[in-house]
Design an enzyme around this catalytic site. Structure first.
Site, PDB file in Angstrom:
ATOM      1  N   ASP A 140       0.850  -1.194   0.000  1.00  0.00           N
ATOM      2  CA  ASP A 140       0.000   0.000   0.000  1.00  0.00           C
ATOM      3  C   ASP A 140       0.887   1.247   0.000  1.00  0.00           C
ATOM      4  O   ASP A 140       1.876   1.308   0.741  1.00  0.00           O
ATOM      5  CB  ASP A 140      -0.905   0.009   1.237  1.00  0.00           C
ATOM      6  CG  ASP A 140      -1.828   1.213   1.257  1.00  0.00           C
ATOM      7  OD1 ASP A 140      -2.847   1.191   0.540  1.00  0.00           O
ATOM      8  OD2 ASP A 140      -1.519   2.192   1.985  1.00  0.00           O
ATOM      9  N   GLU A 184      -4.311   2.148  -4.845  1.00  0.00           N
ATOM     10  CA  GLU A 184      -2.873   2.295  -4.625  1.00  0.00           C
ATOM     11  C   GLU A 184      -2.271   1.038  -3.994  1.00  0.00           C
ATOM     12  O   GLU A 184      -1.179   1.086  -3.431  1.00  0.00           O
ATOM     13  CB  GLU A 184      -2.597   3.507  -3.730  1.00  0.00           C
ATOM     14  CG  GLU A 184      -3.074   3.379  -2.305  1.00  0.00           C
ATOM     15  CD  GLU A 184      -4.520   3.814  -2.101  1.00  0.00           C
ATOM     16  OE1 GLU A 184      -4.886   4.094  -0.942  1.00  0.00           O
ATOM     17  OE2 GLU A 184      -5.265   3.891  -3.089  1.00  0.00           O
TER      18      GLU A 184
END
Length: 266
Positions: A140, A184
């Protein structure tokens, strides 16, 4: 002579063979005048030989025409077959490209979530069959929403693309797999990799992203764009489910995100 004409003429034009056999036939009839005294028998022989020659020429002509038609038909069929092969090859290439596109994330050019779901299920079953370990890293990007909000979505797209390239560059085996997991987040699949090796690889990825030195003045973790990672390793033959395996990696990522710019293993 008629038999010879029927057997040979299909390989030559009838006019050519007529020019060859007609002089022979005339010579034959001339010799008949010398050796045959009976006018009736001579007439009958001439009539018969001429009739046989004409019939053989007619038959040969039909055979010649049939052979020409067969040749043309074979040529047409051959051309059609070659065209069909070419079209099939183009279709296969197009399907292959379409298959690649259907499994590729358009922004990052790594595999997409659809490809990830297929790959992790296949690798889970394979590792289970051969009692091999399977490692999963979920990545992440730290404070990526703040990055998008302050630098714009175009800059965010460039950032995500560069991170995907950095993650991919750390993989050395053809069986290793990087995919955009969503937004993301990225998923890194490592079949046959133990926990310690998976951790070392995740740390190499984390440092590789830091080395990109992408400015992020709105991050609470660093002046640069950083990533957090959750790592889980298991032997599928001993694990109850694939879903539990993925959930454990998610929990590790959740713990890593609490600290930011770090790696957590379970």
């Amino acid at each position: 002579m008629a038999t010879v004409a029927v057997s040979v003429i299909p390989y030559y034009k009838p006019v050519t063979m007529l020019l060859i056999y007609l002089p022979v036939h005339i010579i034959f009839m001339a010799f008949m005048l010398r050796f045959q005294k009976s006018n009736y028998v001579q007439y009958a022989n001439n009539l018969n030989s001429s009739t046989f020659l004409m019939i053989s020429l007619a038959i040969s002509y039909m055979r010649y025409k049939k052979q020409i038609e067969d040749f043309k038909n074979r040529k047409i069929i051959q051309e059609k077959n070659e065209e069909l092969k070419r079209v099939n090859k183009e279709l296969e290439e197009a399907n292959h490209k379409l298959d690649i596109l259907s499994q590729t994330d358009s922004l990052t050019r790594v595999f997409n979530r659809f490809a990830f779901d297929k790959a992790i299920e296949a690798e889970w079953n394979r590792c289970k069959r051969y009692s091999m370990p399977l490692s999963l890293i979920i990545v992440d990007v730290d404070f990526f929403k703040a990055y998008n909000d302050n630098y714009g979505h175009q800059a965010g797209d460039v950032c995500i693309r560069r991170i995907a390239e950095a993650l991919s560059s750390c993989l050395e085996r053809p069986t290793d797999f990087v995919a955009r997991y969503g937004g993301e987040e990225f998923g890194v699949l490592l079949p046959g990799i133990e926990k310690e090796e998976a951790y070392l690889l995740s740390e190499r990825m984390r440092k590789k992203v830091e080395e990109l030195s992408i400015p992020h003045e709105h991050s609470a973790a660093s002046r640069w764009v950083t990533i957090s990672m959750g790592v889980n390793t298991a032997f599928p033959s001993l694990e109850p489910s694939l879903e539990g395996f993925i959930r454990a990696a998610d929990m590790a990522l959740y713990k890593a995100k609490e600290m930011r710019n770090t790696t957590v293993t379970v």
